[in-house]
Design a protein around this motif. Structure first.
Motif, PDB file in Angstrom:
ATOM      1  N   GLU A 441     -26.403  25.397  51.962  1.00 14.53           N
ATOM      2  CA  GLU A 441     -25.808  26.716  51.748  1.00 14.53           C
ATOM      3  C   GLU A 441     -25.980  27.616  52.950  1.00 14.53           C
ATOM      4  O   GLU A 441     -25.170  28.500  53.198  1.00 14.53           O
ATOM      5  N   MET A 442     -27.032  27.365  53.723  1.00 14.57           N
ATOM      6  CA  MET A 442     -27.262  28.159  54.947  1.00 14.57           C
ATOM      7  C   MET A 442     -26.330  27.723  56.063  1.00 14.57           C
ATOM      8  O   MET A 442     -26.305  28.316  57.131  1.00 14.57           O
ATOM      9  N   GLY A 443     -25.589  26.636  55.800  1.00 17.67           N
ATOM     10  CA  GLY A 443     -24.687  26.139  56.827  1.00 17.67           C
ATOM     11  C   GLY A 443     -25.175  24.854  57.449  1.00 17.67           C
ATOM     12  O   GLY A 443     -24.621  24.380  58.433  1.00 17.67           O
ATOM     13  N   GLY A 444     -26.234  24.298  56.879  1.00 16.85           N
ATOM     14  CA  GLY A 444     -26.750  23.043  57.444  1.00 16.85           C
ATOM     15  C   GLY A 444     -28.014  23.279  58.235  1.00 16.85           C
ATOM     16  O   GLY A 444     -28.391  24.413  58.541  1.00 16.85           O
ATOM     17  N   MET A 445     -28.636  22.176  58.608  1.00 15.32           N
ATOM     18  CA  MET A 445     -29.940  22.242  59.257  1.00 15.32           C
ATOM     19  C   MET A 445     -29.874  22.970  60.598  1.00 15.32           C
ATOM     20  O   MET A 445     -30.751  23.754  60.950  1.00 15.32           O
ATOM     21  N   TRP A 453     -35.225  30.128  60.193  1.00  9.09           N
ATOM     22  CA  TRP A 453     -35.813  30.005  58.861  1.00  9.09           C
ATOM     23  C   TRP A 453     -36.738  28.791  58.752  1.00  9.09           C
ATOM     24  O   TRP A 453     -37.836  28.875  58.204  1.00  9.09           O
ATOM     25  N   VAL A 454     -36.295  27.673  59.310  1.00  9.57           N
ATOM     26  CA  VAL A 454     -37.090  26.449  59.201  1.00  9.57           C
ATOM     27  C   VAL A 454     -38.423  26.614  59.916  1.00  9.57           C
ATOM     28  O   VAL A 454     -39.475  26.235  59.399  1.00  9.57           O
ATOM     29  N   GLN A 455     -38.384  27.219  61.094  1.00  4.45           N
ATOM     30  CA  GLN A 455     -39.602  27.405  61.881  1.00  4.45           C
ATOM     31  C   GLN A 455     -40.596  28.276  61.122  1.00  4.45           C
ATOM     32  O   GLN A 455     -41.794  28.033  61.147  1.00  4.45           O
ATOM     33  N   GLN A 456     -40.056  29.258  60.427  1.00  3.05           N
ATOM     34  CA  GLN A 456     -40.914  30.140  59.641  1.00  3.05           C
ATOM     35  C   GLN A 456     -41.622  29.365  58.536  1.00  3.05           C
ATOM     36  O   GLN A 456     -42.807  29.555  58.287  1.00  3.05           O
ATOM     37  N   GLU A 457     -40.851  28.470  57.872  1.00  2.00           N
ATOM     38  CA  GLU A 457     -41.444  27.663  56.808  1.00  2.00           C
ATOM     39  C   GLU A 457     -42.559  26.790  57.363  1.00  2.00           C
ATOM     40  O   GLU A 457     -43.604  26.610  56.731  1.00  2.00           O
ATOM     41  N   VAL A 458     -42.332  26.241  58.543  1.00  4.87           N
ATOM     42  CA  VAL A 458     -43.344  25.387  59.163  1.00  4.87           C
ATOM     43  C   VAL A 458     -44.595  26.201  59.489  1.00  4.87           C
ATOM     44  O   VAL A 458     -45.713  25.769  59.221  1.00  4.87           O
ATOM     45  N   GLU A 459     -44.396  27.382  60.037  1.00  4.77           N
ATOM     46  CA  GLU A 459     -45.532  28.259  60.368  1.00  4.77           C
ATOM     47  C   GLU A 459     -46.340  28.586  59.114  1.00  4.77           C
ATOM     48  O   GLU A 459     -47.563  28.538  59.127  1.00  4.77           O
ATOM     49  N   LYS A 460     -45.612  28.915  58.045  1.00  2.00           N
ATOM     50  CA  LYS A 460     -46.299  29.251  56.793  1.00  2.00           C
ATOM     51  C   LYS A 460     -47.112  28.060  56.321  1.00  2.00           C
ATOM     52  O   LYS A 460     -48.247  28.195  55.872  1.00  2.00           O
ATOM     53  N   GLY A 461     -46.490  26.889  56.417  1.00  2.00           N
ATOM     54  CA  GLY A 461     -47.167  25.672  55.990  1.00  2.00           C
ATOM     55  C   GLY A 461     -48.423  25.423  56.798  1.00  2.00           C
ATOM     56  O   GLY A 461     -49.480  25.122  56.259  1.00  2.00           O
ATOM     57  N   ALA A 462     -48.308  25.581  58.115  1.00  3.66           N
ATOM     58  CA  ALA A 462     -49.449  25.319  58.990  1.00  3.66           C
ATOM     59  C   ALA A 462     -50.623  26.226  58.638  1.00  3.66           C
ATOM     60  O   ALA A 462     -51.773  25.795  58.570  1.00  3.66           O
TER      61      ALA A 462
END
Lengths: 590, 323, 135
Positions: A441-445, A453-462
């Motif tokens: 929905e965001m338009g793909g990876m 957005w993806v980088q943010q998720e990774v940072e949060k995870g780390a």
């Protein structure tokens, strides 16, 4: 000290409250946060349909395995990486002899995985100002086709990287998209020079240009467009001309997992990348059948036993769903890609390496019960240093015992039908599909990466992984809990290697490599290099597939920095992504 | 000059040695007791530097713009000084000076001196040592001095006093910037830059600035400078030539209308008054503390348990100062 | 009134693509009252020394996580010597094994810090080293 106190306090508290003498620490959740019951029963799998969700191996949706007869037909394949071996020269060790020993031992059985030097990953030349002391420090440094015929690597390269048409599987594990593709072109150049038919080449490469945008490491300032272009050109080239070669693993889930994300994200981002590549191939007129089933699904084998098993089963299922619903394949005729695992580096500790042997065993077991077709085990020295020969022996032992003594390979997916396993597999599948749809929905990876957005998720995870360890919600025996066990150190063989010193900051093999680089420059005919690079530039600029011109450039004895420098300029970026090296005079575009 | 070390540094400075320059700037930052002697010698030396202040909200790409300008000006053979200012933490007194990292390609160019400075508690957008640093750079023969200030707000207007030309950098998509920045900073811009002009909303932002400038009463004054608006894409090196043309045009305007001299005189007065205030404040505080610490004074104030005006009368009264 | 601050330059030299350590150190030193100039990663000995001199820093902090860091440190120390800037104290941190401490001290490196080193210890030592050298 802090952790021991905490541990004691927790114990005391619990014992006081309940009178029960022992308690586990950590949360009552799986590694990725699934709150689990004490026991599972038929009610928990009421929504699961045998034919739709489980089935039998080798049949849609492939939950239980890629092949019908699984391990009775073909045991899992193993690759081995001895790394850092070059620094143990004073003990008579080097990469070639180590690989040969491993072949004799059966660790390398017709398949080998190579990695790359920093300068290979960055796709620059050995004489770049940033390379100097970091040359040839990780794995063999490759810079030109010349090395296959001259210098100290020639035998190694020919023997381990040059027999792809003879059934010797090479997996190229630079992981960084541009580094893998350009090196694959080098191998093709060698094969053609040696008179082989490249259409027969087997093997695979990680070749994922998107995951480095997320990981925050291994990017080496290579612009995303450059990695994307050469990687997808390589995928198309393989689909058309090298059909037995797997030109990408569709998403380097392992590296992404190591950055701190959880199981759902591991699968979600992996398939997000995979969809980008499939869509791109379709856009280029490649049939899904000629590309889609090629990428092996490569995941991490985490220490959470059941989560790993269920993740592997769910992954095949998700692939099957995508293949049928998004790409319209016939579920009765489609072949499932192989599924591989890589032992989780983040689960290893630097204390008590013998405990790592246990972890490796558990991760191997989880992989086998998940029905993988290939795996790469970590060495017990993972958190400490490069692996000694003994580590390969240990791993071969683990794997052989499981294969020969336990009876495990006799029955495919023996955990199929377990209430818990089917429940968890279904949960993982559903949650991953939600994430995949969110990404689409965001338009793909690629869009999701571009907007950060993806980088943010990774940072949060780390951050969360770090907190879990500090707050003892995740336990690592010997590292943040059970520290008293470290009072009895059980030493295992480590690799003793010669360290760079003030007097000798460059090791002998590094000096040799730089000498060979100079020799290569002196011996080659620059008049052949210039037109070949010009062709690469124009092909890049004019949106043609660049793999063929790149192969020809390798044959003309261009170097890795020159070839990729020209590709970078063709896409409008500086010749050197670090802007420290200027385009040489003999590289001309008119 | 009495101090031998100082005289060597000044010699170096006047011969264009960047090392001497940066060490002298440190002396100014550290409020060295050698400063009066230093500036007695430096003040009469008139260089020819054009000082340009670059300000604007965070995220507008000021550092990239400066990086691009440096490249442009170096192509023209100019010798440059760059002062990049970042805020000091009010709690720890430390600072992360994070502008230099964006100007990587100029690190090895000996004709560019990039000097990062922290505000060290100074309010107004600059460091208290900025003016001194500019004088030193001018005396050492720099052609252009670029000053990158801390963020933007209603109070960061000090730059307009120190710089010959003040450039305000905005970008589309940062919300209703013009409305928010009505007073203060919008009044001091000699040139407005809309950076990241490839992004949607750039045209609209230019129009908004034009309208705001059209309301400027100075339109009536034939001698007044009408601020220009320039579109740039600093990362792609676009629009920088136009920006520099506007900047040079402004400098010519200042020179031709005698404004430059007036400005410099006003600056000297302002600088002196600042210094005077600061010295007086230090001396009085020293007298009041009377060998004790600020913490002692704070404790004393709390113990008195009176309204602030009475406290002050009390303290000044017992200090022996006739204020 | 004297207003002296410790100015420290942080950098990673070579091709190692990890920046996190520099960000953590920057914040830590700032909270200790230092002025930190962070050059980031992908630096060379030349860019580090040129920047350190231009910014008139008191100390250089180099962070390494590779086996082959020694040569870079040698280059930085030699370059500082050549440019007559030995007054700038060099500190090294990261996965630098204890066995190398002696060699590094001989080069003139003033301190080596490993994972687990406490921020406050580093700050104390650097302050002492630097304010002692430059006063």
């Amino acid at each position: 000290m802090d952790n021991i106190e905490k541990e004691k306090n927790l114990r005391n508290e619990f014992e006081l409250k309940t009178g029960i003498k022992r308690k586990m620490m950590g949360e009552e959740k799986t590694q990725s946060g699934y709150a689990v019951k004490v026991c599972y029963g038929p009610d928990d799998i009421k929504d699961i349909d045998f034919n739709e969700d489980i089935g039998f191996p080798g049949k849609y949706p492939f939950t239980r395995g890629a092949y019908p007869r699984m391990y009775r037909e073909k045991l899992w394949v193993r690759g081995a990486i001895p790394g850092g071996m070059m620094f143990a020269e004073d003990q008579g060790l080097d990469e070639v002899s180590e690989f040969k020993k491993l072949e004799e031992m059966g660790v390398i059985e017709g398949a080998v995985r190579t990695s790359g030097d920093f300068h290979n990953l960055a796709t620059i030349d050995p004489d770049h100002p940033l390379v100097k002391y970091d040359i040839d420090n990780c794995s063999g440094a490759k810079f030109a086709l010349w090395q296959f015929f001259n210098g100290h690597y020639a035998d190694f390269l020919k023997h381990y990287m040059g027999r792809g048409t003879e059934g010797f599987i090479l997996e190229m594990g630079h992981a960084v998209g541009a580094a893998d593709s350009v090196e694959w072109a080098l191998i093709l150049a060698y094969l053609e020079t040696a008179g082989k038919d490249i259409s027969k080449m087997r093997g695979n490469m990680v070749n994922d240009p998107l995951h480095v945008q997320i990981n925050n490491c291994m990017r080496y300032k290579q612009p995303m467009e450059v990695g994307w272009r050469i990687s997808t050109d390589a995928m198309e080239f393989a689909a058309r001309y090298v059909p037995h070669f797997r030109p990408t693993n569709g998403g380097c889930a392992y590296d992404m997992r190591e950055s701190g994300i959880n199981t759902i994200q591991e699968l979600g981002f992996r398939f997000g990348n995979y969809i980008e590549y499939c869509d791109e191939m379709v856009r280029r007129g490649v049939r899904f059948e000629d590309f889609g089933p090629k990428p092996a699904i490569a995941l991490s084998a985490e220490i959470d036993f059941f989560e790993t098993i269920c993740k592997i089963r769910a992954a095949r299922k998700i692939w099957a769903r995508l293949a049928k619903n998004r790409y319209g394949v016939d579920p009765n005729t489609v072949k499932c890609p192989p599924c591989n695992t890589n032992g989780a580096g983040n689960s290893m500790t630097c204390t008590q390496p013998i405990f790592n042997v246990v972890r490796i065993t558990i991760e191997t077991l989880a992989s086998v019960l998940g029905g993988v077709n290939g795996m790469e085990l970590k060495a017990y020295t993972e958190a400490i240093s490069p692996p000694p020969h003994e580590a390969s022996v240990v791993n071969k032992g683990i794997e052989s015992i499981i294969a020969e003594e336990t009876g495990l390979p006799l029955v495919a997916d023996p955990l199929g039908g377990s209430y818990y396993v089917e429940w968890l597999t279904k949960r993982i599948e559903e949650d991953t599909m939600v994430l995949i749809n969110q990404i689409l929905e965001m338009g793909g990876m690629r869009e999701a990466i571009k907007c950060g957005w993806v980088q943010q998720e990774v940072e949060k995870g780390a951050l969360e992984r770090q907190r879990e360890l500090m707050e003892l919600r995740r336990i690592k025996v010997g590292e943040n809990a059970y520290l008293q066990l470290n009072d009895t150190p059980i030493p295992l063989p480590m690799l003793k290697y010669e360290r760079p010193t003030v007097a000798q900051p460059l090791a002998r093999h590094q000096k040799i490599l730089m000498e060979e680089w100079k020799q290569f420059l002196a011996e080659r005919d620059i008049h052949k290099v210039t037109p070949a690079l010009k062709d690469v530039f124009h092909a890049t600029k004019n949106d043609k597939n660049i793999i063929r011109p790149v192969i020809e450039a390798w044959k003309a004895y261009a170097s890795i920095g020159e070839i990729m420098g020209v590709v970078r300029e063709g896409l409008g970026f500086p010749y050197d992504q670090f802007e420290m090296v200027k385009r040489p005079d003999y590289v001309k575009y008119d | 000059m009495q101090d031998k070390g100082l005289s060597l540094l000044v010699e170096g400075l006047l011969s264009g040695d960047n090392r001497s320059l940066t060490r002298l700037i440190s002396l100014v930052e550290d409020d060295s007791p050698l400063l009066p002697e230093l500036f007695r010698h430096i003040y009469p030396i008139k260089g020819h530097a054009h000082t340009i202040g670059i300000c604007g909200p965070p995220g507008t790409g000021k550092s990239s713009l400066i990086d691009g300008l440096i490249a442009l000006l170096r192509e023209r053979g100019l010798n440059l000084g760059v002062i990049s200012i970042d805020p000091s933490s009010p709690y720890s007194g430390g600072a992360v000076l994070g502008d230099r990292i964006r100007m990587q390609r100029h690190f090895l160019d000996e004709s560019v001196l990039i000097r990062s400075m922290a505000t060290r508690g100074h309010i107004g957008g600059l460091s208290h040592a900025t003016r001194g640093a500019v004088r030193l750079m001018d005396a050492s023969g720099k052609d252009v001095i670029l000053i990158e200030t801390v963020g933007v707000g209603q109070t960061e207007v000090e730059i307009a006093e120190i710089a010959d030309t003040t450039v305000l950098v905005l970008t589309p998509g940062l919300g209703d910037q013009i409305q928010v920045l009505k007073a203060g900073i919008m009044e001091i811009g000699d040139i407005f830059v809309v950076n990241k002009a490839d992004q949607p909303g750039a045209g609209k932002l230019v129009a908004e600035i034009d309208i705001m400038l059209g309301l400027n009463p100075n339109h009536e004054n034939m001698q007044a400078w009408i601020p220009s608006v320039v579109k740039t894409e600093a990362i792609n090196q676009k629009g920088l030539e136009e920006l520099w043309t506007a900047v040079e045009s402004h400098l010519n305007h200042l020179k031709n209308n005698g404004i430059l001299d007036e400005k410099r005189k006003a600056l000297l007065v302002w600088e002196t008054v600042e210094l005077l205030s600061s010295r007086i404040r230090d001396r009085v505080l020293e007298k009041i503390l009377d060998g004790g610490s600020m913490d002692d004074l704070k404790e004393k104030i709390c113990k008195m348990n009176m309204d602030p005006y009475s406290v002050v009368s009390n303290i000044l009264g017992s200090s022996g100062l006739k204020i | 009134m004297q207003n002296k601050k410790v100015r420290i330059l942080l950098a990673k030299i070579g091709l190692d693509d990890h920046q996190r350590s520099l960000l953590v150190l920057s914040k830590g030193f700032r909270d200790a009252g230092f002025e930190v100039i962070n050059l980031g990663h992908f630096q060379t000995p030349e860019t580090v020394v040129a920047s350190a001199i231009a910014e008139d820093v008191n100390a250089i902090g180099l962070s390494f996580h590779t086996l082959t860091y020694m040569g870079w440190v040698v280059d930085v120390c030699e370059l500082l010597e050549k440019k007559k800037a030995k007054n700038i104290a060099v500190f090294v941190g990261g996965t630098v094994p204890e066995v190398d401490d002696k060699e590094l001290k001989k080069l003139g490196v003033k301190g080596c810090y490993r994972p687990g080193a406490l921020m406050k210890d580093m700050v104390e030592e650097i302050k002492k080293m630097v304010l002692g050298v430059n006063v």
